[in-house]
Design a protein around this motif. Structure first.
Motif, PDB file in Angstrom:
ATOM      1  N   VAL A  97       0.837  -1.201   0.000  1.00  0.00           N
ATOM      2  CA  VAL A  97       0.000   0.000   0.000  1.00  0.00           C
ATOM      3  C   VAL A  97       0.874   1.253   0.000  1.00  0.00           C
ATOM      4  CG1 VAL A  97      -1.665   1.343   1.339  1.00  0.00           C
ATOM      5  CG2 VAL A  97      -1.990  -1.114   1.077  1.00  0.00           C
ATOM      6  N   LYS A  98       1.899   1.266   0.840  1.00  0.00           N
ATOM      7  CA  LYS A  98       2.788   2.428   0.897  1.00  0.00           C
ATOM      8  C   LYS A  98       3.512   2.643  -0.426  1.00  0.00           C
ATOM      9  CE  LYS A  98       3.664   2.362   5.858  1.00  0.00           C
ATOM     10  NZ  LYS A  98       4.691   2.174   6.897  1.00  0.00           N
ATOM     11  N   LEU A  99       3.947   1.551  -1.048  1.00  0.00           N
ATOM     12  CA  LEU A  99       4.629   1.665  -2.334  1.00  0.00           C
ATOM     13  C   LEU A  99       3.695   2.254  -3.381  1.00  0.00           C
ATOM     14  CD1 LEU A  99       7.017   1.108  -4.234  1.00  0.00           C
ATOM     15  CD2 LEU A  99       6.060  -1.176  -4.590  1.00  0.00           C
ATOM     16  N   GLN A 100       2.472   1.778  -3.426  1.00  0.00           N
ATOM     17  CA  GLN A 100       1.528   2.293  -4.422  1.00  0.00           C
ATOM     18  C   GLN A 100       1.225   3.769  -4.192  1.00  0.00           C
ATOM     19  OE1 GLN A 100       0.644   0.825  -7.238  1.00  0.00           O
ATOM     20  NE2 GLN A 100       2.039  -0.761  -6.539  1.00  0.00           N
ATOM     21  N   LYS A 101       1.090   4.159  -2.937  1.00  0.00           N
ATOM     22  CA  LYS A 101       0.845   5.578  -2.642  1.00  0.00           C
ATOM     23  C   LYS A 101       2.007   6.428  -3.130  1.00  0.00           C
ATOM     24  CE  LYS A 101      -0.969   7.116   1.036  1.00  0.00           C
ATOM     25  NZ  LYS A 101      -1.280   7.484   2.418  1.00  0.00           N
ATOM     26  N   ARG A 107      -1.768  11.244  -6.592  1.00  0.00           N
ATOM     27  CA  ARG A 107      -2.733  11.490  -7.663  1.00  0.00           C
ATOM     28  C   ARG A 107      -3.896  10.511  -7.635  1.00  0.00           C
ATOM     29  NH1 ARG A 107       2.151  11.363 -11.677  1.00  0.00           N
ATOM     30  NH2 ARG A 107       2.064   9.340 -10.726  1.00  0.00           N
ATOM     31  N   ALA A 108      -3.711   9.362  -6.976  1.00  0.00           N
ATOM     32  CA  ALA A 108      -4.739   8.323  -7.012  1.00  0.00           C
ATOM     33  C   ALA A 108      -5.663   8.446  -5.813  1.00  0.00           C
ATOM     34  CB  ALA A 108      -4.097   6.947  -7.015  1.00  0.00           C
ATOM     35  N   LYS A 109      -6.914   8.154  -6.049  1.00  0.00           N
ATOM     36  CA  LYS A 109      -7.886   8.091  -4.961  1.00  0.00           C
ATOM     37  C   LYS A 109      -7.971   6.646  -4.488  1.00  0.00           C
ATOM     38  CE  LYS A 109      -8.971  12.409  -5.416  1.00  0.00           C
ATOM     39  NZ  LYS A 109      -8.056  13.285  -4.792  1.00  0.00           N
ATOM     40  N   VAL A 110      -8.716   6.415  -3.424  1.00  0.00           N
ATOM     41  CA  VAL A 110      -8.793   5.105  -2.786  1.00  0.00           C
ATOM     42  C   VAL A 110      -9.211   3.986  -3.751  1.00  0.00           C
ATOM     43  CG1 VAL A 110      -9.984   3.780  -0.982  1.00  0.00           C
ATOM     44  CG2 VAL A 110      -9.112   6.067  -0.488  1.00  0.00           C
ATOM     45  N   PRO A 111     -10.201   4.161  -4.637  1.00  0.00           N
ATOM     46  CA  PRO A 111     -10.577   3.040  -5.514  1.00  0.00           C
ATOM     47  C   PRO A 111      -9.428   2.536  -6.399  1.00  0.00           C
ATOM     48  CG  PRO A 111     -12.305   4.685  -5.528  1.00  0.00           C
ATOM     49  CD  PRO A 111     -11.147   5.284  -4.785  1.00  0.00           C
ATOM     50  N   LEU A 112      -8.656   3.459  -6.965  1.00  0.00           N
ATOM     51  CA  LEU A 112      -7.535   3.040  -7.809  1.00  0.00           C
ATOM     52  C   LEU A 112      -6.443   2.377  -6.971  1.00  0.00           C
ATOM     53  CD1 LEU A 112      -6.109   2.816 -10.511  1.00  0.00           C
ATOM     54  CD2 LEU A 112      -5.261   5.156 -10.177  1.00  0.00           C
ATOM     55  N   LEU A 113      -6.129   2.939  -5.808  1.00  0.00           N
ATOM     56  CA  LEU A 113      -5.134   2.326  -4.927  1.00  0.00           C
ATOM     57  C   LEU A 113      -5.568   0.920  -4.536  1.00  0.00           C
ATOM     58  CD1 LEU A 113      -4.151   5.268  -2.577  1.00  0.00           C
ATOM     59  CD2 LEU A 113      -2.705   4.135  -4.258  1.00  0.00           C
ATOM     60  N   VAL A 118      -4.876  -4.886  -4.703  1.00  0.00           N
ATOM     61  CA  VAL A 118      -5.484  -6.207  -4.903  1.00  0.00           C
ATOM     62  C   VAL A 118      -4.777  -6.937  -6.035  1.00  0.00           C
ATOM     63  CG1 VAL A 118      -7.592  -7.392  -5.675  1.00  0.00           C
ATOM     64  CG2 VAL A 118      -7.727  -5.615  -3.922  1.00  0.00           C
ATOM     65  N   LEU A 119      -4.446  -6.241  -7.096  1.00  0.00           N
ATOM     66  CA  LEU A 119      -3.728  -6.858  -8.209  1.00  0.00           C
ATOM     67  C   LEU A 119      -2.348  -7.351  -7.756  1.00  0.00           C
ATOM     68  CD1 LEU A 119      -3.454  -7.592 -11.192  1.00  0.00           C
ATOM     69  CD2 LEU A 119      -2.634  -5.269 -11.604  1.00  0.00           C
ATOM     70  N   ILE A 120      -1.632  -6.544  -6.994  1.00  0.00           N
ATOM     71  CA  ILE A 120      -0.319  -6.948  -6.498  1.00  0.00           C
ATOM     72  C   ILE A 120      -0.448  -8.177  -5.600  1.00  0.00           C
ATOM     73  CG2 ILE A 120       1.565  -6.283  -4.942  1.00  0.00           C
ATOM     74  CD1 ILE A 120       1.326  -3.470  -6.130  1.00  0.00           C
ATOM     75  N   ALA A 121      -1.449  -8.188  -4.722  1.00  0.00           N
ATOM     76  CA  ALA A 121      -1.660  -9.349  -3.842  1.00  0.00           C
ATOM     77  C   ALA A 121      -1.920 -10.601  -4.677  1.00  0.00           C
ATOM     78  CB  ALA A 121      -2.814  -9.088  -2.882  1.00  0.00           C
ATOM     79  N   HIS A 122      -2.700 -10.454  -5.721  1.00  0.00           N
ATOM     80  CA  HIS A 122      -2.996 -11.583  -6.614  1.00  0.00           C
ATOM     81  C   HIS A 122      -1.715 -12.085  -7.286  1.00  0.00           C
ATOM     82  CE1 HIS A 122      -5.329 -14.096  -9.305  1.00  0.00           C
ATOM     83  NE2 HIS A 122      -4.686 -13.563 -10.327  1.00  0.00           N
ATOM     84  N   LEU A 123      -0.900 -11.168  -7.767  1.00  0.00           N
ATOM     85  CA  LEU A 123       0.361 -11.537  -8.407  1.00  0.00           C
ATOM     86  C   LEU A 123       1.307 -12.199  -7.427  1.00  0.00           C
ATOM     87  CD1 LEU A 123       0.939  -8.414 -10.667  1.00  0.00           C
ATOM     88  CD2 LEU A 123       0.239 -10.687 -11.398  1.00  0.00           C
ATOM     89  N   ARG A 124       1.396 -11.675  -6.209  1.00  0.00           N
ATOM     90  CA  ARG A 124       2.258 -12.268  -5.179  1.00  0.00           C
ATOM     91  C   ARG A 124       1.818 -13.703  -4.878  1.00  0.00           C
ATOM     92  NH1 ARG A 124       5.585  -9.307  -1.527  1.00  0.00           N
ATOM     93  NH2 ARG A 124       5.473  -7.084  -1.900  1.00  0.00           N
ATOM     94  N   GLN A 125       0.530 -13.915  -4.837  1.00  0.00           N
ATOM     95  CA  GLN A 125      -0.006 -15.239  -4.532  1.00  0.00           C
ATOM     96  C   GLN A 125       0.440 -16.250  -5.578  1.00  0.00           C
ATOM     97  OE1 GLN A 125      -4.303 -15.467  -4.457  1.00  0.00           O
ATOM     98  NE2 GLN A 125      -4.202 -16.636  -2.554  1.00  0.00           N
TER      99      GLN A 125
END
Length: 130
Positions: A97-101, A107-113, A118-125
């Motif tokens: 989360v910190k990296l994405q921020k 520039r990003a709001k909560v929905p994009l973050l 979620v995409l990163i978590a999916h990739l990590r999995q």
């Protein structure tokens, strides 16, 4: 160095061995890292005082001060070694989360973050499962 030896690929193990052969300081650091990991694997902190003494006498940059920091919070370190629970997954998610921020530069709001995390978590999995 931090990957458990059974989980290393043959190529990684060979490259690490070459590095350790050519750099005695790195070899000492590797030995200390593996000894610390062994305490977590066994769940026994009995070797911790001797390991901390080895850090102090290693003459490797940063390791004596690391020993002091660990000694300052020794009960927490012993608890981490003996506990069957880990906060590693949560810490990884917080780091994501910190990296994405930071990457989005405010520039990003909560929905994009949320979508990116979620995409990163999916990739990590998928990476850790394979």
């Amino acid at each position: 160095m931090t990957t458990s030896p059974p989980r290393r690929t043959l190529d990684t193990a060979e490259r690490l061995q070459r590095l350790l052969t050519h750099c005695p300081e790195l070899d000492r650091a590797h030995t200390l890292v593996r000894a610390f990991a062994a305490m977590f694997d066994s769940g026994g902190p009995g070797a911790l005082p001797d390991w901390l003494n080895q850090l102090e006498t290693s003459r490797l940059p940063g390791l004596p001060s690391l020993a002091n920091v660990i000694r300052d919070d020794l009960p927490a370190v012993v608890q981490a070694i003996t506990s069957p629970y880990s906060s590693g997954i949560n810490e990884g998610r917080i780091t994501d989360v910190k990296l994405q921020k930071r990457l989005m530069g405010g520039r990003a709001k909560v929905p994009l973050l949320r979508q990116r995390v979620v995409l990163i978590a999916h990739l990590r999995q998928h990476v850790t499962a394979g």
